[in-house]
Design an enzyme around this catalytic site. Sequence first.
Site, PDB file in Angstrom:
ATOM      1  N   ASP A   7       0.868  -1.170   0.000  1.00  7.57           N
ATOM      2  CA  ASP A   7       0.000   0.000   0.000  1.00  7.57           C
ATOM      3  C   ASP A   7       0.914   1.231   0.000  1.00  7.57           C
ATOM      4  O   ASP A   7       2.099   1.141   0.352  1.00  7.57           O
ATOM      5  CB  ASP A   7      -0.895  -0.034   1.237  1.00  7.57           C
ATOM      6  N   ASP A   9      -0.287   5.031   0.822  1.00  8.45           N
ATOM      7  CA  ASP A   9      -0.591   6.099   1.774  1.00  8.45           C
ATOM      8  C   ASP A   9      -0.574   5.589   3.207  1.00  8.45           C
ATOM      9  O   ASP A   9      -1.184   4.571   3.538  1.00  8.45           O
ATOM     10  CB  ASP A   9      -1.953   6.711   1.444  1.00  8.45           C
ATOM     11  N   ASP A 182      -1.556  -0.205   6.081  1.00  9.58           N
ATOM     12  CA  ASP A 182      -1.943   0.414   7.353  1.00  9.58           C
ATOM     13  C   ASP A 182      -3.442   0.383   7.604  1.00  9.58           C
ATOM     14  O   ASP A 182      -3.885   0.719   8.706  1.00  9.58           O
ATOM     15  CB  ASP A 182      -1.533   1.891   7.339  1.00  9.58           C
TER      16      ASP A 182
END
Length: 220
Positions: A7, A9, A182
């Site tokens: 991922d 961001d 996250d």
Amino acid sequence: MNLALFDLDNTLLAGDSDHAWGEFICARGAVDAQAYQARNNAFYEQYKAGTLDNNAFLAFVLEPLARLTRGELDALHADFMREVISTMILPQGQALIRQHREAGDLVAIVTATNAFVTAPIARALGVEHLIATIPAQEDGRFTGAPRGTPAFKAGKITRVEAWLESLALNLHSFPRSWFYSDSLNDLPLLSRVSDPVAVDPDPTLRQHAEQAGWPVISLR
């Protein structure tokens, strides 16, 4: 060869490039700052809560791309990279990418943030393969709509599988497959790889990871 998916961001970046781009174009006067910033913040809170209406969000976030020429957008983005993204790139994230590459793994970034915003970031991180939401174009200009399946929630699985198929591969082609994220929104793809890793996770993902016995790490 193994597979390492990241991922972007709040995983490889210390912040959210989609939200930061919205703040940047507000500061540059490319949109009505007061109205745009309020909606940008509201959508970001919905994303973090796992309640985002992605169709509504994409209609909002892609519309400004249709207002400007590609030259104007590219000039804005160059400033965005220099003034904003350069301060968000996490050295430990870069080191982890390098570790996988040196091990001979196939490395890709898989992000819901649209490819106009994220392609230069992937290049700055030295990652060749980017799976991102694609803004539609006609005659060299963005239309303000997405093309194909957005790389969001279960859409990340669809897009990763299509990308691997184009390479005559699938998730079962690899002895090990990692996905680093996250966000609770990435639980579908995290649950499909052999080695899910929660990176500086939000509270929901942290709880899920701890219950499932997934590694929890920090790149901050």
